[in-house]
Scaffold this motif. Sequence first.
Motif, PDB file in Angstrom:
ATOM      1  N   THR A 194      -8.062  41.697   1.653  1.00 14.09           N
ATOM      2  CA  THR A 194      -8.757  40.452   1.941  1.00 14.09           C
ATOM      3  C   THR A 194      -8.462  40.105   3.393  1.00 14.09           C
ATOM      4  OG1 THR A 194      -6.904  39.012   1.387  1.00 14.09           O
ATOM      5  CG2 THR A 194      -8.334  39.696  -0.435  1.00 14.09           C
ATOM      6  N   GLU A 208     -15.888  36.087   3.749  1.00 11.60           N
ATOM      7  CA  GLU A 208     -15.309  35.495   2.532  1.00 11.60           C
ATOM      8  C   GLU A 208     -16.013  36.018   1.288  1.00 11.60           C
ATOM      9  OE1 GLU A 208     -15.778  31.334   3.215  1.00 11.60           O
ATOM     10  OE2 GLU A 208     -14.128  31.250   4.657  1.00 11.60           O
ATOM     11  N   GLN A 209     -17.334  36.120   1.341  1.00 12.89           N
ATOM     12  CA  GLN A 209     -18.098  36.607   0.195  1.00 12.89           C
ATOM     13  C   GLN A 209     -17.803  38.083  -0.074  1.00 12.89           C
ATOM     14  OE1 GLN A 209     -19.969  34.789  -1.949  1.00 12.89           O
ATOM     15  NE2 GLN A 209     -19.293  33.006  -0.793  1.00 12.89           N
ATOM     16  N   GLU A 261     -18.030  34.201   9.174  1.00 14.59           N
ATOM     17  CA  GLU A 261     -16.851  33.913   8.357  1.00 14.59           C
ATOM     18  C   GLU A 261     -17.213  33.810   6.881  1.00 14.59           C
ATOM     19  OE1 GLU A 261     -15.103  30.367   9.952  1.00 14.59           O
ATOM     20  OE2 GLU A 261     -14.642  31.326  11.862  1.00 14.59           O
ATOM     21  N   ARG A 262     -18.317  33.130   6.584  1.00 11.37           N
ATOM     22  CA  ARG A 262     -18.751  33.012   5.180  1.00 11.37           C
ATOM     23  C   ARG A 262     -19.105  34.385   4.608  1.00 11.37           C
ATOM     24  NH1 ARG A 262     -21.085  28.343   7.345  1.00 11.37           N
ATOM     25  NH2 ARG A 262     -23.126  29.313   7.477  1.00 11.37           N
TER      26      ARG A 262
END
Length: 91
Positions: A81, A61-62, A57-58
């Motif tokens: 996004t 997001e990045q 998930e991170r």
Amino acid sequence: MAVIRSLIARRKAEATRHQEAADEHRAAAEALRAVDTGPLAAALIRNREAAADRAQERAAEQRAAADLLAAAWDGRGITNTPDGPVTTEEW
């Protein structure tokens, strides 16, 4: 100018780092699964898989943040996004 390119590169590097962490967690879970099937191993496997999901998930997001910065930098104005298309007016 160089600041935005630097931010884009940093976000992409962070995404890569998080993706690698997710891959390592998944590999560790598979190694545990191959060795032991007891309740402790099952708990460790669940923890590793949850950590892999969080890292994934991170990473997403990045990558989305890098894409937003790149869209602003090159004038595309619209990017995808995890929540859908975003225009520069929504920034």
